[in-house]
Motif scaffolding. Sequence first.
Motif, PDB file in Angstrom:
ATOM      1  N   ALA A  93      -8.967  -5.829   5.595  1.00 44.38           N
ATOM      2  CA  ALA A  93      -9.741  -4.916   4.747  1.00 44.38           C
ATOM      3  C   ALA A  93      -9.561  -3.474   5.199  1.00 44.38           C
ATOM      4  O   ALA A  93      -9.522  -2.548   4.372  1.00 44.38           O
ATOM      5  CB  ALA A  93     -11.215  -5.303   4.772  1.00 44.38           C
ATOM      6  N   ALA A  94      -9.442  -3.265   6.505  1.00 42.04           N
ATOM      7  CA  ALA A  94      -9.274  -1.912   7.023  1.00 42.04           C
ATOM      8  C   ALA A  94      -7.943  -1.313   6.579  1.00 42.04           C
ATOM      9  O   ALA A  94      -7.845  -0.107   6.331  1.00 42.04           O
ATOM     10  CB  ALA A  94      -9.364  -1.920   8.547  1.00 42.04           C
ATOM     11  N   GLU A  95      -6.913  -2.143   6.483  1.00 37.84           N
ATOM     12  CA  GLU A  95      -5.613  -1.653   6.013  1.00 37.84           C
ATOM     13  C   GLU A  95      -5.720  -1.127   4.586  1.00 37.84           C
ATOM     14  O   GLU A  95      -5.186  -0.059   4.250  1.00 37.84           O
ATOM     15  CB  GLU A  95      -4.573  -2.774   6.077  1.00 37.84           C
ATOM     16  CG  GLU A  95      -4.222  -3.247   7.479  1.00 37.84           C
ATOM     17  CD  GLU A  95      -3.301  -2.297   8.206  1.00 37.84           C
ATOM     18  OE1 GLU A  95      -2.730  -1.392   7.565  1.00 37.84           O
ATOM     19  OE2 GLU A  95      -3.136  -2.460   9.431  1.00 37.84           O
ATOM     20  N   VAL A  96      -6.422  -1.871   3.735  1.00 40.94           N
ATOM     21  CA  VAL A  96      -6.590  -1.457   2.340  1.00 40.94           C
ATOM     22  C   VAL A  96      -7.512  -0.246   2.241  1.00 40.94           C
ATOM     23  O   VAL A  96      -7.287   0.654   1.423  1.00 40.94           O
ATOM     24  CB  VAL A  96      -7.136  -2.626   1.498  1.00 40.94           C
ATOM     25  CG1 VAL A  96      -7.389  -2.182   0.063  1.00 40.94           C
ATOM     26  CG2 VAL A  96      -6.162  -3.792   1.516  1.00 40.94           C
ATOM     27  N   ALA A  97      -8.530  -0.208   3.079  1.00 40.53           N
ATOM     28  CA  ALA A  97      -9.446   0.933   3.069  1.00 40.53           C
ATOM     29  C   ALA A  97      -8.703   2.224   3.403  1.00 40.53           C
ATOM     30  O   ALA A  97      -8.993   3.281   2.831  1.00 40.53           O
ATOM     31  CB  ALA A  97     -10.584   0.700   4.060  1.00 40.53           C
ATOM     32  N   ALA A 157       0.834  -1.208   0.000  1.00 38.22           N
ATOM     33  CA  ALA A 157       0.000   0.000   0.000  1.00 38.22           C
ATOM     34  C   ALA A 157       0.865   1.252   0.000  1.00 38.22           C
ATOM     35  O   ALA A 157       0.592   2.216  -0.729  1.00 38.22           O
ATOM     36  CB  ALA A 157      -0.923  -0.005   1.216  1.00 38.22           C
ATOM     37  N   ARG A 158       1.898   1.241   0.806  1.00 39.08           N
ATOM     38  CA  ARG A 158       2.798   2.404   0.861  1.00 39.08           C
ATOM     39  C   ARG A 158       3.486   2.622  -0.478  1.00 39.08           C
ATOM     40  O   ARG A 158       3.583   3.760  -0.965  1.00 39.08           O
ATOM     41  CB  ARG A 158       3.842   2.194   1.965  1.00 39.08           C
ATOM     42  CG  ARG A 158       4.790   3.376   2.156  1.00 39.08           C
ATOM     43  CD  ARG A 158       5.639   3.213   3.407  1.00 39.08           C
ATOM     44  NE  ARG A 158       6.430   1.994   3.389  1.00 39.08           N
ATOM     45  CZ  ARG A 158       6.199   0.919   4.128  1.00 39.08           C
ATOM     46  NH1 ARG A 158       5.171   0.895   4.968  1.00 39.08           N
ATOM     47  NH2 ARG A 158       6.974  -0.141   4.042  1.00 39.08           N
ATOM     48  N   ALA A 159       3.937   1.545  -1.103  1.00 41.84           N
ATOM     49  CA  ALA A 159       4.618   1.668  -2.394  1.00 41.84           C
ATOM     50  C   ALA A 159       3.678   2.217  -3.468  1.00 41.84           C
ATOM     51  O   ALA A 159       4.077   3.057  -4.290  1.00 41.84           O
ATOM     52  CB  ALA A 159       5.171   0.312  -2.819  1.00 41.84           C
TER      53      ALA A 159
END
Length: 232
Positions: A123-127, A69-71
């Motif tokens: 899912a919360a991480e991706v959200a 996600a950071r990348a």
Amino acid sequence: MGAVKTKRMPRAVREQQMLDAAVRTFGHRGYMAASMDEIAELAGVSKPLVYLYLNSKEDLFTACIRREARALTEAVRAGARPELPADRQLWSGLTAFFTHTARHPDGWAVLHLQARTHGEVFAAEVAAMRAEIVAFVTQLILAAAREAHRDPDLREAEVSGLAEALVGAAESLADWANVTPGVTARQAAATLMNFAWAGLGDLMAGRHWSPPDDTGDADAPGPQSGLTSPVR
């Protein structure tokens, strides 16, 4: 002669190797089917070492999500150059997005397919990642719209829905591009620009499409919130 000692690999480097192996395995096999044995073998380390560094399969998967996600967010931010006109900013940001997802298909699979379907924590991480990208795109469109309208008080709500729709379309198009032979990042970005920019261009020019009035004749023109775009 004594035995030759091998140089110890720094922990950070070893951990990235484990994450590389994990992303590849999760991306190809899915979260449930992936095994720690397989990940350890692909990384060239023992399974106990993977547990020592990353605690559990759940923690390993979370670390993969956060890294990917950071990348992705960094790639999009770096691609959308603020000195360019609005359409070129959007174009360069979309090209950066599709270039990254094409170069890292396993990472994209982890983010867009696996993390969303294997528990609320993942899912919360991706959200959180998606919300950051939507907020970035919202500000990009908002700045361009305010400049076009010479209205510094134009409300963010006027364009936030457009940013949501644009990001959702980009996500779906990345899935399609990654499984369609011959589709390049530039072609995917051009497809979305052709789909979206005409509407955004009308927004910049103050032309808004309005739905028909459902209380009257279905074929009658509805109330207009600005100049309606000509049919073409």
